[in-house]
Write an enzyme that holds these catalytic residues in place. Structure first.
Site, PDB file in Angstrom:
ATOM      1  CB  SER A 143      -0.843  -0.223   1.140  1.00 27.80           C
ATOM      2  OG  SER A 143      -1.991   1.261   1.015  1.00 27.80           O
TER       3      SER A 143
ATOM      4  CG  ASP B  48      -5.927  -3.183  -4.130  1.00 29.13           C
ATOM      5  OD1 ASP B  48      -6.016  -2.476  -3.950  1.00 29.13           O
ATOM      6  OD2 ASP B  48      -4.706  -3.672  -3.636  1.00 29.13           O
TER       7      ASP B  48
ATOM      8  CG  HIS C 187      -5.850  -2.188  -0.271  1.00 35.27           C
ATOM      9  ND1 HIS C 187      -4.553  -2.020  -1.452  1.00 35.27           N
ATOM     10  CD2 HIS C 187      -5.049  -1.648   0.666  1.00 35.27           C
ATOM     11  CE1 HIS C 187      -3.625  -1.283  -1.099  1.00 35.27           C
ATOM     12  NE2 HIS C 187      -3.957  -1.137   0.624  1.00 35.27           N
TER      13      HIS C 187
END
Ligand SMILES: *[C@@H]1O[C@H](CO)[C@@H](O)[C@H](O)[C@H]1NC(C)=O
Ligand SMILES: *[C@@H]1O[C@H](CO)[C@@H](O)[C@H](O)[C@H]1NC(C)=O
Ligand SMILES: *[C@@H]1O[C@H](CO)[C@@H](O)[C@H](O)[C@H]1NC(C)=O
Length: 305
Positions: A172, A226, A286
């Site tokens: 991320s 995602d 995600h």
């Protein structure tokens, strides 16, 4: 903002990107690659566990969420860690893994995905890494605040273990920072540093993305729809580092070799980019990169969807 995929496609083509006509260039991965990927994903997961980014030098990396057993059994130790560094909240660690013969720089993710999706401004900053190179300002600043101490520790550690490889990882926001850290470290003598970036947002303009692609040793993963790797939008001038390792299996499923496609190009609609605009409904995609990557996330971190 309600851009459609055809609009994004025409933006990509207007910017001069070749849009692959078919998935001919896609290839599957090999079994030994898959086990490498699962291993480095656990190093990215370990950066979410507080004991690793506020730990003592010399202490063993551990994950209370039990999502880094391979790292734990490699007997990796913390060389240096950092957290709560200014407003960017850069956190992570440098670790020494004598079993794998590697020095690992891992960055934690933490930024609110909700804010990202509603945030329309991703300002950029010019970098002297290559001609016409721009990076996203917030991601670059996150690296810049730790660059000096981290580089010094990496140099010192590699001088004691000269045959060890340097591996930069993150998930991320952590993957965004890892990407810029890796390219910067490569330009400062660590030419063969490897990058494992899980769920990275776009961090670079075309010139910088191509520069990073050309450096090689990049493993950038996306998972189904995602939303995070779809940001910042192509229309904002940002593209990805190539190749993309596109994971197609559902959340919570064990990933096998046929579930990962390797896709080339800084813009490629055969992978995550082609699955639609970033949507909060897809945010569960995600969290799953071979495992629950952010399983250790501490209460209070502004990440929860
Ligand atoms: C970082 O900041 C958060 C929020 O201010 C706080 O809860 C946490 O304890 C801090 N962590 C460290 C290692 O100082
Ligand atoms: C680390 O070493 C590289 C050469 O390998 C050098 O270019 C760089 O300036 C060093 N960085 C620090 C912080 O000492
Ligand atoms: C995956 O596991 C999590 C946690 O156990 C659960 O909340 C979620 O619903 C699961 N998702 C799917 C698609 O099975």
């Amino acid at each position: 903002m309600h851009l459609t995929i055809p609009i994004l496609l025409s933006v990509a083509m207007a910017l001069g990107y070749a849009v692959p006509a078919s998935s001919l260039q896609a290839r599957d991965i090999l079994a030994n690659e898959l086990s490498q990927f699962k291993f480095w994903a656990q190093y990215a997961a370990a950066a979410y566990c507080e004991e690793n980014y506020i730990g003592q030098t010399g202490s063993k990396l551990t994950c209370w969420a039990e999502n880094c057993p391979l790292v734990e059994s490699a007997d990796a130790t913390i060389v240096y860690d950092f957290s709560n560094i200014t407003i960017t909240d850069t956190s992570g660690f440098v670790a020494l893994d004598k079993t794998t013969k590697a020095v690992i720089l891992s960055f934690r993710g933490s930024y609110s995905v909700r804010n990202w999706i509603s945030d329309v401004t991703f300002p950029h900053i010019a970098l002297n890494l290559c001609d016409g190179c721009f990076a996203e300002l917030g991601f670059w600043s996150s690296w810049e605040v730790v660059r000096n101490p981290v580089s010094a520790v990496i140099n010192e550690t590699l001088s004691m273990y000269p045959d060890f490889e340097l591996v930069v990882v993150g998930h991320s926001l952590g993957a965004a920072v890892a990407t810029l850290a890796a390219t910067d470290l490569r330009s400062k003598g660590h030419t063969s540093a490897a990058l494992y970036a899980f769920a990275a947002p776009r961090v670079a303009n075309p010139a910088l993305a191509q520069h990073i692609t050309m450096q090689g040793n990049n493993y950038r993963f996306t998972h189904t729809s995602d939303p995070v790797p779809k940001l910042p939008l192509l229309s904002m001038g940002y593209v990805h580092v190539s190749p993309e390792y596109y994971i197609t299996s559902p959340n919570n499923a064990t990933v096998s070799v046929e579930d990962v496609e390797v896709l080339k190009g800084e813009v490629n609609f055969e992978g995550n980019t082609g699955t639609g605009l970033p949507s909060l409904e897809d945010v569960s995609d995600h969290h799953w990169y071979f495992e629950r990557t952010d399983g250790c996330i501490a209460p209070g971190l502004p990440f929860r969807a």
